[in-house]
Write a protein that holds these residues in place. Structure first.
Motif, PDB file in Angstrom:
ATOM      1  N   PRO A  23       0.794  -1.232   0.000  1.00  0.00           N
ATOM      2  CA  PRO A  23       0.000   0.000   0.000  1.00  0.00           C
ATOM      3  C   PRO A  23       0.825   1.280   0.000  1.00  0.00           C
ATOM      4  O   PRO A  23       0.318   2.332  -0.358  1.00  0.00           O
ATOM      5  CB  PRO A  23      -0.830  -0.128   1.281  1.00  0.00           C
ATOM      6  CG  PRO A  23      -0.030  -1.010   2.164  1.00  0.00           C
ATOM      7  CD  PRO A  23       0.677  -1.969   1.270  1.00  0.00           C
ATOM      8  N   MET A  24       2.089   1.230   0.406  1.00  0.00           N
ATOM      9  CA  MET A  24       2.909   2.438   0.507  1.00  0.00           C
ATOM     10  C   MET A  24       3.901   2.559  -0.641  1.00  0.00           C
ATOM     11  O   MET A  24       4.915   3.226  -0.508  1.00  0.00           O
ATOM     12  CB  MET A  24       3.658   2.441   1.841  1.00  0.00           C
ATOM     13  CG  MET A  24       2.773   2.336   3.068  1.00  0.00           C
ATOM     14  SD  MET A  24       1.511   3.625   3.139  1.00  0.00           S
ATOM     15  CE  MET A  24       2.538   5.073   3.358  1.00  0.00           C
TER      16      MET A  24
ATOM     17  N   ASN B 262      -7.982  -6.962   1.122  1.00  0.00           N
ATOM     18  CA  ASN B 262      -7.070  -5.820   1.167  1.00  0.00           C
ATOM     19  C   ASN B 262      -7.055  -5.024  -0.126  1.00  0.00           C
ATOM     20  O   ASN B 262      -6.365  -4.021  -0.216  1.00  0.00           O
ATOM     21  CB  ASN B 262      -5.651  -6.294   1.489  1.00  0.00           C
ATOM     22  CG  ASN B 262      -5.132  -7.278   0.442  1.00  0.00           C
ATOM     23  OD1 ASN B 262      -5.892  -7.764  -0.394  1.00  0.00           O
ATOM     24  ND2 ASN B 262      -3.856  -7.582   0.511  1.00  0.00           N
ATOM     25  N   LYS B 263      -7.792  -5.462  -1.134  1.00  0.00           N
ATOM     26  CA  LYS B 263      -7.907  -4.735  -2.400  1.00  0.00           C
ATOM     27  C   LYS B 263      -9.372  -4.634  -2.769  1.00  0.00           C
ATOM     28  O   LYS B 263     -10.156  -5.567  -2.541  1.00  0.00           O
ATOM     29  CB  LYS B 263      -7.127  -5.455  -3.514  1.00  0.00           C
ATOM     30  CG  LYS B 263      -5.622  -5.458  -3.310  1.00  0.00           C
ATOM     31  CD  LYS B 263      -4.908  -6.112  -4.459  1.00  0.00           C
ATOM     32  CE  LYS B 263      -5.152  -7.604  -4.542  1.00  0.00           C
ATOM     33  NZ  LYS B 263      -4.623  -8.333  -3.386  1.00  0.00           N
TER      34      LYS B 263
ATOM     35  N   ASN C  83      -8.880   6.382   6.046  1.00  0.00           N
ATOM     36  CA  ASN C  83      -7.764   5.482   5.795  1.00  0.00           C
ATOM     37  C   ASN C  83      -7.148   5.768   4.428  1.00  0.00           C
ATOM     38  O   ASN C  83      -7.727   5.402   3.401  1.00  0.00           O
ATOM     39  CB  ASN C  83      -8.233   4.028   5.863  1.00  0.00           C
ATOM     40  CG  ASN C  83      -7.096   3.043   5.695  1.00  0.00           C
ATOM     41  OD1 ASN C  83      -5.923   3.395   5.835  1.00  0.00           O
ATOM     42  ND2 ASN C  83      -7.431   1.802   5.394  1.00  0.00           N
ATOM     43  N   PRO C  84      -5.973   6.414   4.380  1.00  0.00           N
ATOM     44  CA  PRO C  84      -5.319   6.628   3.083  1.00  0.00           C
ATOM     45  C   PRO C  84      -4.748   5.356   2.476  1.00  0.00           C
ATOM     46  O   PRO C  84      -4.388   5.354   1.293  1.00  0.00           O
ATOM     47  CB  PRO C  84      -4.195   7.619   3.416  1.00  0.00           C
ATOM     48  CG  PRO C  84      -4.516   8.163   4.767  1.00  0.00           C
ATOM     49  CD  PRO C  84      -5.278   7.102   5.465  1.00  0.00           C
ATOM     50  N   LYS C  85      -4.657   4.271   3.267  1.00  0.00           N
ATOM     51  CA  LYS C  85      -4.060   3.034   2.773  1.00  0.00           C
ATOM     52  C   LYS C  85      -5.071   2.118   2.076  1.00  0.00           C
ATOM     53  O   LYS C  85      -4.700   1.008   1.700  1.00  0.00           O
ATOM     54  CB  LYS C  85      -3.406   2.277   3.930  1.00  0.00           C
ATOM     55  CG  LYS C  85      -2.224   3.004   4.551  1.00  0.00           C
ATOM     56  CD  LYS C  85      -1.585   2.165   5.647  1.00  0.00           C
ATOM     57  CE  LYS C  85      -0.395   2.876   6.263  1.00  0.00           C
ATOM     58  NZ  LYS C  85       0.229   2.081   7.337  1.00  0.00           N
ATOM     59  N   ARG C  86      -6.294   2.549   1.927  1.00  0.00           N
ATOM     60  CA  ARG C  86      -7.266   1.722   1.214  1.00  0.00           C
ATOM     61  C   ARG C  86      -6.844   1.599  -0.248  1.00  0.00           C
ATOM     62  O   ARG C  86      -6.675   2.599  -0.949  1.00  0.00           O
ATOM     63  CB  ARG C  86      -8.660   2.328   1.322  1.00  0.00           C
ATOM     64  CG  ARG C  86      -9.728   1.522   0.572  1.00  0.00           C
ATOM     65  CD  ARG C  86     -11.086   2.183   0.684  1.00  0.00           C
ATOM     66  NE  ARG C  86     -12.079   1.523  -0.125  1.00  0.00           N
ATOM     67  CZ  ARG C  86     -12.838   0.506   0.279  1.00  0.00           C
ATOM     68  NH1 ARG C  86     -12.708   0.045   1.499  1.00  0.00           N
ATOM     69  NH2 ARG C  86     -13.729  -0.033  -0.537  1.00  0.00           N
ATOM     70  N   ILE C  87      -6.684   0.375  -0.715  1.00  0.00           N
ATOM     71  CA  ILE C  87      -6.202   0.107  -2.064  1.00  0.00           C
ATOM     72  C   ILE C  87      -7.407  -0.049  -2.999  1.00  0.00           C
ATOM     73  O   ILE C  87      -8.165  -1.020  -2.885  1.00  0.00           O
ATOM     74  CB  ILE C  87      -5.318  -1.150  -2.096  1.00  0.00           C
ATOM     75  CG1 ILE C  87      -4.119  -0.975  -1.159  1.00  0.00           C
ATOM     76  CG2 ILE C  87      -4.850  -1.444  -3.514  1.00  0.00           C
ATOM     77  CD1 ILE C  87      -3.238  -2.200  -1.071  1.00  0.00           C
TER      78      ILE C  87
ATOM     79  N   LYS D 214      -4.438  -1.327 -12.052  1.00  0.00           N
ATOM     80  CA  LYS D 214      -3.721  -0.110 -11.674  1.00  0.00           C
ATOM     81  C   LYS D 214      -4.402   0.491 -10.448  1.00  0.00           C
ATOM     82  O   LYS D 214      -5.632   0.526 -10.363  1.00  0.00           O
ATOM     83  CB  LYS D 214      -3.729   0.907 -12.823  1.00  0.00           C
ATOM     84  CG  LYS D 214      -2.987   2.207 -12.500  1.00  0.00           C
ATOM     85  CD  LYS D 214      -3.125   3.227 -13.634  1.00  0.00           C
ATOM     86  CE  LYS D 214      -4.507   3.812 -13.703  1.00  0.00           C
ATOM     87  NZ  LYS D 214      -4.585   4.970 -14.615  1.00  0.00           N
ATOM     88  N   ARG D 215      -3.589   0.985  -9.506  1.00  0.00           N
ATOM     89  CA  ARG D 215      -4.156   1.593  -8.301  1.00  0.00           C
ATOM     90  C   ARG D 215      -4.648   3.000  -8.615  1.00  0.00           C
ATOM     91  O   ARG D 215      -3.999   3.762  -9.338  1.00  0.00           O
ATOM     92  CB  ARG D 215      -3.120   1.640  -7.181  1.00  0.00           C
ATOM     93  CG  ARG D 215      -3.695   2.130  -5.858  1.00  0.00           C
ATOM     94  CD  ARG D 215      -2.701   2.057  -4.740  1.00  0.00           C
ATOM     95  NE  ARG D 215      -3.271   2.577  -3.500  1.00  0.00           N
ATOM     96  CZ  ARG D 215      -2.613   2.691  -2.357  1.00  0.00           C
ATOM     97  NH1 ARG D 215      -1.355   2.293  -2.277  1.00  0.00           N
ATOM     98  NH2 ARG D 215      -3.214   3.184  -1.281  1.00  0.00           N
ATOM     99  N   MET D 216      -5.807   3.323  -8.040  1.00  0.00           N
ATOM    100  CA  MET D 216      -6.433   4.622  -8.268  1.00  0.00           C
ATOM    101  C   MET D 216      -6.384   5.452  -6.992  1.00  0.00           C
ATOM    102  O   MET D 216      -6.499   4.923  -5.874  1.00  0.00           O
ATOM    103  CB  MET D 216      -7.889   4.442  -8.706  1.00  0.00           C
ATOM    104  CG  MET D 216      -8.057   3.699 -10.011  1.00  0.00           C
ATOM    105  SD  MET D 216      -7.431   4.638 -11.417  1.00  0.00           S
ATOM    106  CE  MET D 216      -8.612   5.990 -11.441  1.00  0.00           C
TER     107      MET D 216
END
Length: 795
Positions: free
Chosen positions: A488-489, A606-607, A658-662, A741-743
């Motif tokens: 996530p980071m 987690n995704k 939560n900024p870590k939400r994928i 791709k992560r958004m």
């Protein structure tokens, strides 16, 4: 006699496993090792078991007494002499009902009660009979935001129901919004049905002139129907209203009337003894309803002075306050005033006192919360170098405007060409210029894209003008969407450095709520000085005549982070799909702002798969950059029309910060079999050049019929490729290649959301008027033409 042969076991006989004695310890051995120590769970069970019957009865009695005391203290925390009065918001569900007659009936039913009115139009009633105080506020009936803001800080919501089978569309929007926001204690009042029952029985429209009818019919209209028929019709209307209330408020369908002083006294008694509903965002934060507002101008900004009762929690001057629709502000001073609406009698229609205010607190710059909402980022952080002189010169050349060419007649000089207009239409604008053709085409394209997304999820056409390895260079393949790892980071955008995140969000929330608070206590009548308020915000509030409410913020609630909210489609206004990153209006608890969120599926793991559209009848998670807010908090989502009207498209609640939400966007490239063998096939139309095939060779292939495979080699130079699968393909099968791709959301937070147009259009003497105008011919003779006529008034 022959001897019997001895039985021999077969080699296939079942051999049971022996008991493992290695490491087994007896009870005696365990007691020697523990040396008298007993586990906590064993101690609690033993202590509970050893309690006698009388002890258990005494324990249950103490628990019941404690709960009873908590309920009584909660009920006595409002409405009594040293606590803020009951704040009652009156909302009519029809423009035909005049709510001021309801207030008049409630304030005149008790001759011993004291009535006062604040500068903002809030009517206060102090009843010595019930030893309670009541405050009645009537927000503008055609202003949705004013109604929602009033209900946010109210203890009781009073709904005035018209004698009809169904409520109007505007009243439906108001009810749906209030119930989705947070419903306080509710009381239902039925309008007087005498006049409307007469009209319904006679069957003659209101506007019809009875002078043109014969004398017998005219006399029948004047005298009205018989009392028995009128009573029967009235009972039928009441039953319809009760049935409508039961469908919306299960378990709270008691309907009151206001036909006598006894009915009004019964309503006051019910408000004072009604169980209050707990609302988290209101009960755990200090809040105020403005009784009086003053503005002291100091340059482009000024100091806003707000008078009112402190409710909820203590208000500290070193904290921050939030005004819905305005934003967050700091306070400079808080002053204590004598209660202008006391419970003891001061005479009928007493006026407010003007005693000197006493200073409670003055802001301390060292301990005052700052308005900084983003993290300060060092621009030199990371591996960066200064640009060279050649790079600076090249950048200046690129930003220089290019010369614009214009077609002119032959022989025209440069001076003459400057006077030639670019428009080729000599007649100027016509009717087509007012028609926004581009807007209609964009809406049509969105509908087509939403339909294709619902029919073929995530499938797109492979581009022909650009190589796929360049077009999808930020995408990656996954062996399994559920189990494949995704850090996530990693590969975060630069904007993430400016926001805040918690190491443990819910632990921080628990710690903040347990902190002891100081300041102006609930029930005090105070003056709050809010500094650096723009003048135009105050002018807009005066123009709208809407009530002003303020909320105190908890620590960290002014800072920005990523807000994730669960949104469920609402059938009232969600009639077409909503595209991700479309501008929407959000009501998150006590906040109101505009934003453009991204949508994702509400799933475990987690995704989470990115949703291109929010389709009607579905539930999604909307992610956006917004100020930190501690849940539970209700959420309303509105979509803005081109004319300014707003539709309620979704309701829900705050999920987390939560900024870590994928959030992962999926792209599906499709191909079709050209030649099928036993376990291999030649695929075409997925790529159009050899280099793209080699680039995506490691990614696994799947088919719509459940086959799996991989790319073996490229055939030729036009995009044909040989692929192997785990079985023979069907001729009608489709081969798919999934890329991910992560958004991330865009920074589109806007704290100033525009107010929607009026809900109702009132009939006046020749003109349309706003519901906030009052009938006051003596003080406002010039506005006599704009006075609202409450026709068919049921009260």
């Amino acid at each position: 006699m022959a001897m019997a042969s001895k039985h021999r076991a077969s080699a296939l006989k079942q051999q049971n496993k022996k008991h493992k004695v290695l490491g087994h310890r007896t009870k005696g051995q365990l007691s020697k090792v523990n040396k008298g120590r007993v586990a906590i769970s064993a101690q609690s069970r033993r202590a509970k078991k050893e309690m006698s019957r009388e002890q258990r009865k005494n324990q249950m009695k103490q628990i019941r007494s404690q709960k009873r005391d908590e309920a009584m203290s909660q009920k006595r925390s409002v409405g009594t002499a040293n606590n803020p009065p009951f704040l009652v918001t009156i909302v009519p569900l029809s423009p035909d009902i005049n709510p001021r007659k309801v207030v008049s009936a409630l304030t005149s039913c008790d001759p011993e009660a004291t009535t006062t009115t604040s500068a903002q139009g809030i009517v206060h009633l102090s009843s010595m009979r019930y030893k309670q105080r009541f405050s009645f506020i009537i927000p503008p009936v055609n202003d949705l935001y004013a109604i929602l803001d009033s209900v946010k800080v109210s203890n009781t919501l009073m709904l005035l129901w018209p004698p009809r089978d169904e409520v109007e569309d505007a009243a439906e929007l108001v009810l749906s919004s209030i119930m989705a926001q947070a419903l306080p204690a509710t009381i239902h009042i039925a309008a007087s049905m005498d006049d409307m029952a007469h009209k319904a029985t006679s069957g003659v429209p209101e506007e019809m002139d009875t002078g043109s009818l014969d004398e017998e019919l005219s006399s029948r209209l004047v005298l009205g129907p018989s009392p028995a028929k009128k009573s029967n019709r009235k009972m039928q209307m009441r039953q319809r209203v009760v049935k409508e209330i039961e469908s919306r408020f299960p378990g709270n369908a008691k309907l009151f009337t206001l036909e006598s002083d006894q009915d009004a006294m019964l309503i006051l008694r019910h408000i004072g003894s009604q169980k209050q509903r707990s609302i988290f965002f209101k009960d755990n934060r200090p809040h105020m309803m403005a009784e009086k507002v003053e503005f002291e101008e100091k340059g482009p900004t000024g100091t806003l002075k707000v008078y009112g009762y402190v409710r909820g929690q203590p208000l500290s001057v070193n904290g921050l306050v939030h005004v819905p629709g305005w934003g967050d502000f700091q306070m400079s001073h808080t002053y204590l005033l004598e209660d202008p609406h006391p419970l003891e009698r001061r005479g009928k229609n007493a006026t407010m006192t003007n005693d000197e205010p006493q200073l409670i607190e003055e802001a301390d710059p060292e301990h005052q919360e700052t308005l900084v909402s983003t993290n300060e980022v060092d621009p030199m952080e990371g591996e960066q170098t200064w640009p060279t002189q050649e790079e600076l010169e090249e950048a200046e050349e690129n930003v220089k405007p290019k010369p614009r060419t214009k077609r002119v007649p032959k022989g025209t000089s440069e001076y003459q060409a400057a006077w030639i207009l670019d428009s080729e239409d000599p007649e100027g604008a016509n009717y087509d210029d007012k028609y926004d053709y581009k807007e209609d085409m964009d809406a049509l394209e969105k509908l087509r894209a939403a339909r294709d997304d619902a029919e073929f999820p995530d499938e797109i056409d492979t581009p022909k003008d650009i190589p796929s390895r360049i077009r999808f260079q930020k995408y990656r393949g996954l062996q399994s969407f559920r189990t494949s790892a995704w850090t996530p980071m990693k590969n975060l955008p630069l904007i993430i450095r400016e926001i805040f995140q918690f190491k443990n969000f819910f632990h921080s929330k628990k710690r903040i709520l347990k902190e002891e608070r100081e300041g102006a206590m609930p029930g005090w009548y105070i003056i709050v000085h809010i500094q650096d308020v723009p003048r135009h915000l105050y002018d807009s509030q005066v123009t709208s005549q809407a009530p002003l409410v303020i909320f105190g913020l908890l620590p960290h609630e002014q800072k920005m982070s990523v807000m994730n909210i669960v949104i469920k489609s609402h059938s009232l206004g969600h009639y077409r799909p909503i595209k991700s990153k479309e501008r929407l209006i959000f009501h998150v608890g006590f906040r109101r702002f505009a934003n453009s969120p991204i949508f994702s599926e509400h799933s475990t793991g987690n995704k989470h798969k990115f949703a291109r559209f929010f389709h009607p009848g579905t539930t999604v998670v909307a992610s956006m950059f917004a100020p930190i807010t501690f849940p539970p908090v209700s959420v309303l989502m509105f979509r803005e029309r081109p004319d300014g009207a707003q539709d309620l498209v979704g309701t829900g609640s705050l999920y987390d910060m939560n900024p870590k939400r994928i959030v992962v966007k999926r792209v599906v490239l499709s191909g079709f079999p050209f030649k099928i063998n036993r376990k291999s096939a030649v695929i075409r139309h997925m790529f159009f050049n050899r280099e793209d095939i080699l680039w995506f060779k490691p990614v696994e292939l799947r088919t719509k019929w459940g086959r799996r495979g991989h790319i073996k080699e490229a055939l030729g130079t036009h995009g044909h490729m040989k692929c192997y699968f785990d079985g023979q393909l069907k001729a009608q099968d489709t081969i798919l290649l999934n890329l991910y791709k992560r958004m991330f959301p865009k920074w589109t937070f806007d704290p100033h959301a525009a107010r929607p147009p009026p809900l109702y259009t009132f009939r006046t003497s020749g003109k349309e008027a706003d519901s906030s105008d009052e009938e006051n011919e003596e003080n406002q003779p010039a506005k006599k033409a704009r006075v609202v006529q409450f026709h068919n008034s049921g009260l």
